[in-house]
Design a protein around this motif. Structure first.
Motif, short mmCIF file in Angstrom:
data_model
loop_
_atom_site.label_atom_id
_atom_site.label_comp_id
_atom_site.label_asym_id
_atom_site.label_seq_id
_atom_site.Cartn_x
_atom_site.Cartn_y
_atom_site.Cartn_z
N SER A 277 0.83 -1.21 0.00
CA SER A 277 0.00 0.00 0.00
C SER A 277 0.86 1.25 0.00
O SER A 277 0.49 2.25 -0.61
N CYS A 278 2.00 1.22 0.67
CA CYS A 278 2.91 2.38 0.63
C CYS A 278 4.14 2.12 -0.24
O CYS A 278 4.94 3.01 -0.46
N GLY A 279 4.32 0.88 -0.67
CA GLY A 279 5.54 0.54 -1.39
C GLY A 279 6.74 0.41 -0.47
O GLY A 279 7.88 0.55 -0.90
N ASP A 280 6.50 0.17 0.83
CA ASP A 280 7.60 0.04 1.78
C ASP A 280 8.31 -1.29 1.57
O ASP A 280 7.66 -2.31 1.33
N GLY B 135 11.09 3.39 2.19
CA GLY B 135 9.63 3.58 2.30
C GLY B 135 9.28 4.73 3.21
O GLY B 135 10.10 5.62 3.46
N CYS B 136 8.06 4.68 3.72
CA CYS B 136 7.54 5.80 4.49
C CYS B 136 8.19 5.86 5.87
O CYS B 136 8.84 4.93 6.32
N ALA B 137 8.01 6.98 6.53
CA ALA B 137 8.66 7.22 7.82
C ALA B 137 8.23 6.21 8.86
O ALA B 137 9.05 5.76 9.67
N ILE B 138 6.96 5.83 8.86
CA ILE B 138 6.47 4.91 9.88
C ILE B 138 7.15 3.54 9.74
O ILE B 138 7.61 2.96 10.71
N ARG C 219 -2.32 2.86 8.52
CA ARG C 219 -0.86 2.86 8.53
C ARG C 219 -0.27 1.76 9.41
O ARG C 219 0.94 1.66 9.54
N VAL D 258 10.07 13.03 1.44
CA VAL D 258 8.90 12.66 2.26
C VAL D 258 8.01 11.74 1.44
O VAL D 258 7.58 12.11 0.34
N HIS D 259 7.75 10.56 1.97
CA HIS D 259 6.88 9.63 1.26
C HIS D 259 5.47 10.22 1.16
O HIS D 259 4.98 10.86 2.09
N HIS E 121 2.65 8.95 1.44
CA HIS E 121 1.72 8.55 2.51
C HIS E 121 1.98 9.32 3.79
O HIS E 121 1.05 9.63 4.53
N ASP E 122 3.25 9.64 4.08
CA ASP E 122 3.54 10.49 5.23
C ASP E 122 2.95 11.88 5.01
O ASP E 122 2.37 12.48 5.92
N SER F 220 -0.69 11.75 5.55
CA SER F 220 -1.01 11.65 6.98
C SER F 220 -0.91 13.01 7.67
O SER F 220 -1.73 13.34 8.51
N ALA G 187 7.42 6.11 -6.69
CA ALA G 187 6.60 4.97 -6.28
C ALA G 187 5.18 5.42 -6.03
O ALA G 187 4.22 4.67 -6.24
N ALA G 188 5.03 6.65 -5.59
CA ALA G 188 3.71 7.16 -5.24
C ALA G 188 3.73 8.67 -5.39
O ALA G 188 4.79 9.29 -5.49
N PHE H 44 9.96 17.43 8.45
CA PHE H 44 10.92 16.46 7.91
C PHE H 44 12.25 17.11 7.54
O PHE H 44 13.14 16.44 7.06
#
Lengths: 137, 426
Positions: A38-41, A64-67, A107, B362-363, B365-366, B369, B395-396, B425
């Motif tokens: 879903s995030c490409g992580d 990938g994302c920060a999380i 997330r 920064v992704h 999705h972040d 959010s 990627a996104a 960030f």
């Protein structure tokens, strides 16, 4: 609400910017990789066990994302000294506790990626599972 | 070409009053939302390319159907069934009028634009395509069209060629003139890109296709809700769109097809409602469009779609387009002021009602959010255009998309949220 977003507390941003245990181990007992589509992580975890089956060294690489990346950094910092059974017993709440923030439902898949990858890696190593690549979707 | 006006031709405050959901306040903390939370803020809904909000008139038309004349359509002799049948059939007439079609024979109700693509791919493509034939798509196709034709081509041995997207987000028309050749049987393209905001030259592409005897399928999911569209002016053979992106309900989409072509096509789904007579050996088909509408159709949704057409025509699609393109241009200008923000697609004064972008480091999705902390609803992901994102090297991406009830102040809220993410960030 502005600066200081709940989900992006300073600790998480710090682990994202300066990930701990980042890199590859020279001679791991097992390595495993996975993704959260879903995030490409993407996360890959290397683990070295000692003769008693206790985790001696852990590292990860990923993107990938920060999380997802902060969770990998925090989790790998906690794994040394655990047995494989103890690793297997971890659940998503343990990871969310480590992160210390309320992760929004969409997330959670990012947060638990590293944990699932490490657990699947251990199961494959012990011959309990045949997971080619872990996914949290 | 879009006009880059600073003022809106719409009375947006009056329009907003027709959309109860826009009065909502949402918490930045989605896991434990609650009334009176300190961080509850007015919803800024900028995800209209995914689905639009629904005005009272549309919801009320559907509750009126359920409360007053709910019945199955066709073949019913009783009073309610006749009322429901007339309403269901008239919804076809209304949609035909909305897009300039000849009549109800050319309007097939399906569940969404994706099903419309599949209907033609299966009912026409599977029998008409074969080795040596070509289907021409674009690199900016939505998966609804891309995956469908890709898979039908694999089954039939046909070839797919993707028209290139230029550096600045336009379709490469030189490539189109070269690729659309005598072997081409179908040219299927997205009218307004849901990822880049590009407005493709539909009539010009239709001309190129017709010169070589190919059919033209226009994916109007993002264009029908946002601008005046006349199938006769484009001269497309097929057009697909969804009700829920144009103030209508979910669960209903439209396939427009030229009557003569639909007449030649076999049904896609078999069952009740679509047959004229049946015996144990064989069956014959109903007239258009019912031949393609097997089983109990989306009746309440058709009533709602009818109301949505009325609602949009009362406002005027030209004015809706001017308003949205003003907002998209404004958002483009504000976001491109940040050195570390990349906005995809054509310039601000020549795009549909959306802005796709990324913030360095920064992704998406972040970013989404953090926007959510400001109660700003934007989408993040590949927007069902994964191959396009591969060519963009991302990627996104994050996407803000606008509709008739959005304001410049809401664009400001988006920009403030993006700026917060930059600082967080940094």
């Amino acid at each position: 609400m502005g600066m200081g977003s709940d989900m992006y507390r300073q600790q998480i941003l710090d682990h994202y910017r300066n990930p701990r245990n980042y890199g590859e181990l020279p001679d791991p007992t097992f390595s495993h990789a996975g993704e959260n589509p879903s995030c490409g992580d993407e996360i890959r975890v290397d683990v070295t066990l000692n003769d008693d089956g206790v985790i001696e060294r852990v590292s990860f690489t990923g993107d990938g994302c920060a999380i997802s990346q902060a969770a990998a950094s925090m989790l790998t910092s906690e794994l040394v000294g655990l047995t494989v059974d103890e690793l297997d017993a971890l659940d998503r709440d343990d990871v969310l506790d480590l992160l210390g923030v309320d992760v929004t439902p969409m997330r959670v898949k990012c947060a638990v990626l590293a944990e699932k990858v490490a657990q699947d890696g251990a199961r494959v190593h012990r011959g309990e599972a045949a997971v080619d690549r872990t996914t949290t979707e | 070409m879009a006009t880059h006006e600073q003022t809106s031709p719409l009375d947006v405050e009056a329009l907003r009053a027709e959309f109860p959901v826009l009065e909502r306040r949402v918490g930045g903390d989605v896991t434990s939302p609650g009334e009176g939370e300190d961080d509850d803020q007015p919803l800024v809904y900028l995800d209209n390319a995914a689905t639009s909000q629904t005005p009272r008139a549309v919801v009320e038309s559907m509750s009126d159907y359920y409360y007053s004349y709910n019945a199955n359509v066709h073949r019913g002799i009783h009073h309610l069934s006749q009322e429901a049948s007339v309403a269901y059939e008239e919804a076809h007439d209304r949609v035909a009028e909305f897009i300039g079609a000849e009549g109800r024979e050319e309007i097939v109700f399906v569940k969404n634009a994706t099903e419309a693509e599949n209907l033609v791919a299966y009912a026409w493509g599977l029998s008409e395509l074969g080795p040596g034939d070509k289907v021409v798509l674009t690199q900016m196709e939505h998966h609804a069209s891309l995956v469908t034709w890709q898979q039908i081509a694999k089954q039939t041995g046909a070839e797919v060629e993707y028209l290139r997207v230029t550096e600045d987000g336009y379709l490469d028309m030189d490539h189109a003139r070269e690729a659309i050749d005598e072997s081409t049987e179908m040219v299927s393209f997205v009218h307004v890109s849901n990822a880049l905001g590009t407005i493709n030259p539909a009539a010009e592409l239709a001309d190129l296709a017709h010169e070589v005897g190919a059919y033209v399928f226009v994916d109007g999911a993002q264009s029908v809700p946002t601008r005046p569209l006349d199938v006769g002016e484009i001269d497309c053979d097929f057009l697909a769109f969804s009700g829920h992106k144009m103030c209508g309900p979910t669960g209903i989409g439209v396939l427009y097809g030229k009557e003569a072509i639909l007449e030649e096509m076999d049904p896609y789904l078999y069952g009740g409602e679509m047959i004229r007579s049946v015996d144990y050996e064989d069956s014959t088909w109903e007239e258009l469009p019912w031949k393609f509408e097997a089983g109990t159709p989306p009746i309440a949704e058709a009533v709602g779609l009818h109301a949505a057409c009325d609602y949009l025509d009362d406002i005027g699609l030209e004015r809706v387009q001017d308003h949205e393109e003003m907002l998209a241009g404004y958002a483009y200008d504000r976001l491109t002021e940040f050195d570390d923000v990349t906005v995809y697609g054509p310039p601000g004064d020549d795009r549909g009602a959306l802005v796709g972008f990324n913030l360095d480091g920064v992704h998406a999705h972040d970013l989404s959010s953090i926007c959510n902390d400001y109660a700003v609803a934007i989408r993040a992901g590949d927007h069902c255009t994964q191959p396009l994102h591969d060519t963009l090297g991302a990627a996104a991406s994050a996407r803000a998309s606008f509709y008739l009830y959005n304001t410049r102040e809401e664009v400001d809220a988006l920009v403030e949220a993006v700026d917060d993410a930059r600082q967080l960030f940094a």
